[in-house]
Design an enzyme around this catalytic site. Structure first.
Site, PDB file in Angstrom:
ATOM      1  N   GLY A 329       0.823  -1.195   0.000  1.00 49.53           N
ATOM      2  CA  GLY A 329       0.000   0.000   0.000  1.00 49.53           C
ATOM      3  C   GLY A 329       0.863   1.253   0.000  1.00 49.53           C
ATOM      4  N   SER A 330       0.384   2.277   0.678  1.00 49.25           N
ATOM      5  CA  SER A 330       1.073   3.577   0.627  1.00 49.25           C
ATOM      6  C   SER A 330       2.387   3.604   1.388  1.00 49.25           C
ATOM      7  CB  SER A 330       0.140   4.673   1.150  1.00 49.25           C
ATOM      8  OG  SER A 330      -0.948   4.862   0.260  1.00 49.25           O
TER       9      SER A 330
END
Length: 651
Positions: A329-330
């Protein structure tokens, strides 16, 4: 007959008698000579040979097992230890009726169905002349009762053994692993590597975790005892003893108190946490949830328990920190930002649009931002702080995978870290070559790299897949301005004979040739994550040190175009994962963390608070309020300031 003939007969007979007597005497002399020659042959010429055989008939060489080395945490708390107990053992080739003997012994001590099942399993794996345990860890009264009756049962022995014990059970299962009985496969491997002689008389060997990785250090060297035995094979006296060399002790960089705090903060949730000292590579905490009790495996796990562990949908036997592969993810964005800066693909101060979605030229497909309205105009630091997806979508499309892959790879993503545990997963940092190889057996168009592939890579989705260990290692490299250390659990080896310590020297493997100002820019963006407007601002209250981090929310299933993510409508295993990476203090980090909570939603909600609490204890000794009085690894009455002094001393 004439008178002369009658007088001659006695003379003839006497002569014949004397001849026969002479022949008999000669034969006896010949036999005596042959016997004398044989005596000389046996007693003189073959003396050494038969003397040795005679000695072997009365003297047995018995291997003496060394004590297995202890495993301790960084503060000297024992994590793996030994304790003495008696075992009831049977030698099959000395027992006429095995079943009858087992039944008879059941009248003296309790033989449970589990004991019998384990005995039959070991019996099938052992040779007939090898002792096979029937009942382990006898009580003192059971051992005494058996000792008084053992003479009635040939081939039955009561022996004292050292048993391995893991006092913290699930808390250390994925770090320490466990030892287990030596099987045929182990014997074959020992024959191949030339170590079989050192395991004569041994019954156990490291199977998993540090117990397996450091088997050579922990096992030690066999000793031997010359024992005089009688005709029945019973020991009469000990003649000479060569003592064994006990196994070396391992002292870890891991802090069991930090480990327990992290473990309890997960509660009943699944996931993993790895904490590393960026200055040395020492692993301070290594949590995989859920775990298992390694004590179950030492003496042979029963079928029902084994089946239960294997079929548990939460997969307690899987080492998530070492082998679990997740889209980051981020949390991928800081490393991608470093690649963009180093490639000259962006100016850190340049304001770029960060709308609610991004589309490729000529395509109507929308790559959506987590904030539908977008973030307006942002520079790189703010893009990291607010976790703008569209900023990084565009950057990924502009750079292309051929420029992204080699730069991000320098942080160790998509490669094994080399930690001192076996079976580490490699992870996936995608590239055109990787995709072509991965889908080589599919249709040609499936293995082709498309522009849309790189867009998802830019925010840590798509083909990205890394272990929590790799994410913690990459975070430590970033925190330490590109200095790369090999993550290691063992901090030093303590020699059993001399008690001298052999430290694991923390030498940097390499240094990334990235510009210092690029590290400063990205770290500033991560520092702003915990400031007003940042995605993890809610965990920054009361900070007494500087901290930088990055939240991440990783999709498990793809949401259809135009659809809205609704966690409540999905089964738990299909909900987003919660990620957080961090390091502190920002000026000179001594702890870097990666934590993932499976299917727990936003990174700021679940993973970030765990990282904050773990960092608090590591740097200040503060125990989370909800855990006061619950920790096994420290007194319930210990005050936070005392804990702070302890933590400082440990560092």
């Amino acid at each position: 007959m004439s008178r002369h003939a009658r007088l001659k007969d006695p003379q003839t007979e006497e002569s014949q008698f004397q001849l026969r007597l002479l022949i008999a005497f000669g034969f006896m002399v010949l036999m005596l000579l042959l016997l004398a020659v044989r005596f000389v042959w046996l007693q003189v010429l073959q003396y050494d040979h038969f003397s040795t055989l005679a000695q072997n008939n009365s003297i047995s060489l018995v291997p003496v097992q060394p004590n297995r080395g202890l495993i301790l945490d960084r503060n000297g708390i024992v994590l793996a230890q030994n304790h003495a107990a008696y075992t009831l053992e049977l030698i099959p080739d000395k027992i006429a009726d095995l079943d009858a003997t087992v039944k008879a012994l059941g009248a003296l001590v309790e033989i449970t169905p589990r004991d019998e099942r384990r005995f039959r399993k070991f019996l099938a794996e052992s040779k007939e002349f090898e002792p096979v345990p029937l009942k382990l860890k006898l009580k003192e009264e059971e051992a005494a009762r058996l000792a008084a009756n053992i003479w009635r049962y040939p081939g039955v022995e009561v022996r004292a053994w050292l048993f391995r014990d893991y006092p913290y059970k699930e808390l250390t299962s994925h770090v320490l692993g466990y030892i287990g009985r030596i099987n045929q496969r182990d014997q074959q491997q020992m024959e191949e590597n030339g170590t079989l002689a050192n395991y004569r008389g041994a019954t156990h060997i490291g199977k998993l975790g540090l117990e397996a990785t450091y088997e050579k250090e922990l096992h030690g060297q066999n000793g031997f005892e010359e024992v005089e035995t009688d005709a029945g094979g019973r020991a009469v006296r000990s003649l000479r003893r060569t003592p064994p060399v006990h196994g070396n002790n391992l002292q870890l960089a891991l802090d069991i108190r930090l480990q327990e705090i992290a473990d309890k903060l997960f509660g009943m949730r699944r996931g993993a946490l790895v904490a590393i000292n960026p200055q040395t590579g020492g692993v301070l905490a290594f949590v995989s949830k859920p775990g298992f009790d390694p004590n179950l495996f030492i003496d042979g796990i029963d079928a029902a328990t084994w089946k239960g562990l294997n079929e548990d949908w939460q997969k307690p036997l899987v080492n998530r920190a070492l082998r679990g592969l997740y889209p980051p993810g981020s949390t991928f964005k800081p490393f991608f930002a470093m690649a963009g800066l180093e490639a000259g693909a962006l100016n850190p101060n340049e304001l770029r649009p960060a709308p609610g979605y991004f589309t490729l030229p000529g395509s109507s497909h929308q790559f959506r931002d987590s904030v539908p309205s977008g973030h307006g105009m942002v520079n790189l630091a703010k893009a990291i702080a607010v976790s703008s997806d569209t900023y990084f979508y565009r950057l990924a499309w502009e750079m292309g995978i051929d420029r992204i892959h080699p730069l991000v790879a320098q942080f160790g993503l998509g490669s094994k870290t080399g930690i001192d545990l076996d079976n580490e997963s490699t992870g996936v940092l995608p590239s055109k070559e990787w995709k072509a190889k991965r889908f080589a057996k599919a249709r040609p168009e499936v293995g082709r790299w498309y522009p849309a592939d790189v867009v998802s890579v830019g925010i840590g989705q798509g083909f990205n897949a890394y272990t929590p260990l790799q994410m913690a290692n990459a975070t430590a490299i970033l925190a330490n301005d590109g200095q790369v250390f090999r993550p290691h659990l063992v901090q030093k080896i303590v020699d059993a004979r001399s008690n001298l310590e052999k430290p694991i020297d923390p030498q940097p493997l390499r240094a990334l040739a990235f510009k210092p100002q690029h590290f400063a820019t990205v770290k500033e963006g991560m520092r702003q994550v915990l400031q007003p407007g940042g995605t993890a601002f809610r965990i920054s209250g009361g900070l007494t040190y500087s901290m930088a981090g990055k939240t991440g929310t990783a999709q498990v299933v793809q949401i259809k175009q135009g659809a809205k993510y609704n966690a409540g409508a999905l089964a738990e295993q299909y909900r987003d994962h919660s990620w957080f990476i961090s390091f502190a203090p920002v000026e000179k980090p001594t702890i870097a963390i990666a934590v993932i909570v499976e299917n727990a939603g936003f990174g700021a909600t679940s993973a970030a608070p765990i990282a904050r609490a773990v960092t608090d204890f590591a740097l200040t000794g503060k125990v989370p309020a909800e855990l006061e009085g619950q920790l096994l690894t420290m007194p319930a009455t210990k005050k936070p300031d005392q804990g702070a002094r302890d933590a400082s001393a440990a560092r």
